[in-house]
Scaffold this motif. Structure first.
Motif, PDB file in Angstrom:
ATOM      1  N   ALA A  97       0.842  -1.193   0.000  1.00 45.29           N
ATOM      2  CA  ALA A  97       0.000   0.000   0.000  1.00 45.29           C
ATOM      3  C   ALA A  97       0.879   1.245   0.000  1.00 45.29           C
ATOM      4  O   ALA A  97       1.841   1.327   0.770  1.00 45.29           O
ATOM      5  CB  ALA A  97      -0.909   0.005   1.223  1.00 45.29           C
ATOM      6  N   PRO A  98       0.581   2.213  -0.839  1.00 40.83           N
ATOM      7  CA  PRO A  98       1.413   3.427  -0.890  1.00 40.83           C
ATOM      8  C   PRO A  98       1.187   4.303   0.333  1.00 40.83           C
ATOM      9  O   PRO A  98       0.120   4.254   0.956  1.00 40.83           O
ATOM     10  CB  PRO A  98       0.933   4.122  -2.163  1.00 40.83           C
ATOM     11  N   PRO A  99       2.164   5.119   0.692  1.00 47.71           N
ATOM     12  CA  PRO A  99       1.964   6.084   1.780  1.00 47.71           C
ATOM     13  C   PRO A  99       1.036   7.209   1.332  1.00 47.71           C
ATOM     14  O   PRO A  99       0.563   7.238   0.192  1.00 47.71           O
ATOM     15  CB  PRO A  99       3.383   6.593   2.051  1.00 47.71           C
ATOM     16  N   ARG A 100       0.796   8.151   2.223  1.00 43.06           N
ATOM     17  CA  ARG A 100      -0.131   9.238   1.916  1.00 43.06           C
ATOM     18  C   ARG A 100       0.393  10.130   0.799  1.00 43.06           C
ATOM     19  O   ARG A 100      -0.384  10.661   0.010  1.00 43.06           O
ATOM     20  CB  ARG A 100      -0.382  10.075   3.176  1.00 43.06           C
ATOM     21  N   LEU A 101       1.720  10.285   0.724  1.00 42.37           N
ATOM     22  CA  LEU A 101       2.340  11.121  -0.300  1.00 42.37           C
ATOM     23  C   LEU A 101       3.379  10.312  -1.062  1.00 42.37           C
ATOM     24  O   LEU A 101       4.114   9.513  -0.471  1.00 42.37           O
ATOM     25  CB  LEU A 101       3.011  12.355   0.320  1.00 42.37           C
ATOM     26  N   LEU A 102       3.432  10.517  -2.359  1.00 42.29           N
ATOM     27  CA  LEU A 102       4.474   9.955  -3.204  1.00 42.29           C
ATOM     28  C   LEU A 102       5.111  11.093  -3.994  1.00 42.29           C
ATOM     29  O   LEU A 102       4.544  12.188  -4.101  1.00 42.29           O
ATOM     30  CB  LEU A 102       3.901   8.904  -4.160  1.00 42.29           C
ATOM     31  N   TYR A 103       6.279  10.811  -4.564  1.00 43.35           N
ATOM     32  CA  TYR A 103       7.034  11.855  -5.256  1.00 43.35           C
ATOM     33  C   TYR A 103       7.455  11.365  -6.638  1.00 43.35           C
ATOM     34  O   TYR A 103       7.798  10.199  -6.826  1.00 43.35           O
ATOM     35  CB  TYR A 103       8.263  12.254  -4.435  1.00 43.35           C
ATOM     36  N   ALA A 104       7.411  12.282  -7.581  1.00 40.72           N
ATOM     37  CA  ALA A 104       7.835  11.995  -8.949  1.00 40.72           C
ATOM     38  C   ALA A 104       8.698  13.143  -9.438  1.00 40.72           C
ATOM     39  O   ALA A 104       8.388  14.313  -9.181  1.00 40.72           O
ATOM     40  CB  ALA A 104       6.628  11.813  -9.865  1.00 40.72           C
ATOM     41  N   ALA A 105       9.772  12.816 -10.136  1.00 40.86           N
ATOM     42  CA  ALA A 105      10.665  13.836 -10.692  1.00 40.86           C
ATOM     43  C   ALA A 105      10.523  13.835 -12.207  1.00 40.86           C
ATOM     44  O   ALA A 105      10.532  12.776 -12.837  1.00 40.86           O
ATOM     45  CB  ALA A 105      12.111  13.566 -10.288  1.00 40.86           C
ATOM     46  N   ILE A 106      10.383  15.016 -12.792  1.00 41.92           N
ATOM     47  CA  ILE A 106      10.204  15.151 -14.233  1.00 41.92           C
ATOM     48  C   ILE A 106      11.172  16.201 -14.762  1.00 41.92           C
ATOM     49  O   ILE A 106      11.766  16.965 -13.996  1.00 41.92           O
ATOM     50  CB  ILE A 106       8.757  15.557 -14.585  1.00 41.92           C
ATOM     51  N   ARG A 107      11.319  16.224 -16.079  1.00 44.03           N
ATOM     52  CA  ARG A 107      12.120  17.280 -16.693  1.00 44.03           C
ATOM     53  C   ARG A 107      11.489  18.638 -16.401  1.00 44.03           C
ATOM     54  O   ARG A 107      10.266  18.776 -16.388  1.00 44.03           O
ATOM     55  CB  ARG A 107      12.194  17.082 -18.211  1.00 44.03           C
TER      56      ARG A 107
END
Length: 251
Positions: A97-107
């Motif tokens: 199960a994912p946590p409350r917040l996730l992070y993604a990095a983009i150009r």
């Protein structure tokens, strides 16, 4: 790579076996159903490790020939551990199960598009999300020296129908994450103005430095209410808007 010291070949072989079989998520790698990862992605991860920054694609392709004990298979532009998923003995896969917040990095240049259309919209590959912001930043620097790190509100996204698939080691994949579930830094000025122009019901008015709003009564005197009243009263409007009638004694 050429002949090379046998010890260096063995070291590279062990490193690849660990990355592809034991713990690919530690390096931000997500093998497909057959256990393959793109060679390009593997090299980006490998170049972050001390002692392997010199390795190139040609070195990987030559490794099985120079070191028969290397347990890798290469198919076109993909690489995997020999035997595929059955040969992998991955470490703990992490929470499902994912946590409350996730992070993604983009150009950085992709941020205006993502701000408008969301993350990994229909037709694009799923986005890779991280439970830790620093790890997302590390992965983002593989594609951009100064990436933009976005925060994903997982609960809000799940309410919009987004599914987060666990990939081990705190990594998740998701598609079609709406813009309303993302937060990030302010848009560049040009992109912000474009977004405002596209917003429904909004017509931004902006006076450039040194500009001014003209007075309609001065630009169009005949259309001003004051001029009409003066004509009805028979008075001479200012600024010579019409000529006086010629007196009778001059006729």
């Amino acid at each position: 790579m050429g002949v090379g010291p046998q010890r260096a070949l063995e070291r590279l072989s062990r490193m690849l076996a660990y990355m592809l079989g034991r713990n690919p998520a530690e390096f931000g790698l997500v093998p497909d159903a057959a256990g393959f990862v793109p060679i390009r992605e593997l090299l980006k991860a490998l170049h972050e490790e001390e002692g392997f920054r010199h390795v190139r694609e040609a070195d990987l392709r030559a490794l099985p020939l120079c070191h028969p004990g290397a347990a890798i298979e290469i198919e076109e532009n993909r690489i995997r551990l020999r035997g595929g998923p059955a040969a992998a003995a991955q470490d703990g896969e992490g929470p499902a199960a994912p946590p409350r917040l996730l992070y993604a990095a983009i150009r950085r240049r992709a941020w205006p598009f993502v701000h408008e259309h969301g993350l990994a919209p229909a037709g694009q590959a799923p986005a890779l999300l991280c439970a830790e912001r620093e790890f997302a930043l590390r992965l983002g620097r593989r594609v951009d020296p100064e990436p933009v790190v976005l925060t994903v509100d997982v609960r809000k996204a799940e309410g919009c129908g987004v599914r987060f698939l666990p990939r081990g080691g705190g990594l998740f994949q998701a598609s079609a994450v709406p813009p309303s579930c993302l937060s990030g830094p302010p848009l560049p000025a040009e992109a912000q103005e474009a977004a405002e122009r596209k917003a429904p019901g909004r017509r931004p008015s902006r006076i450039l430095p040194g500009g001014y709003l003209p007075d309609p009564a001065r630009v169009f005197p005949a259309a001003s209410p004051g001029a009409a009243n003066e004509r009805r009263r028979g008075k001479r409007p200012p600024h010579g808007r019409w000529k006086r009638e010629k007196p009778p004694w001059k006729e």
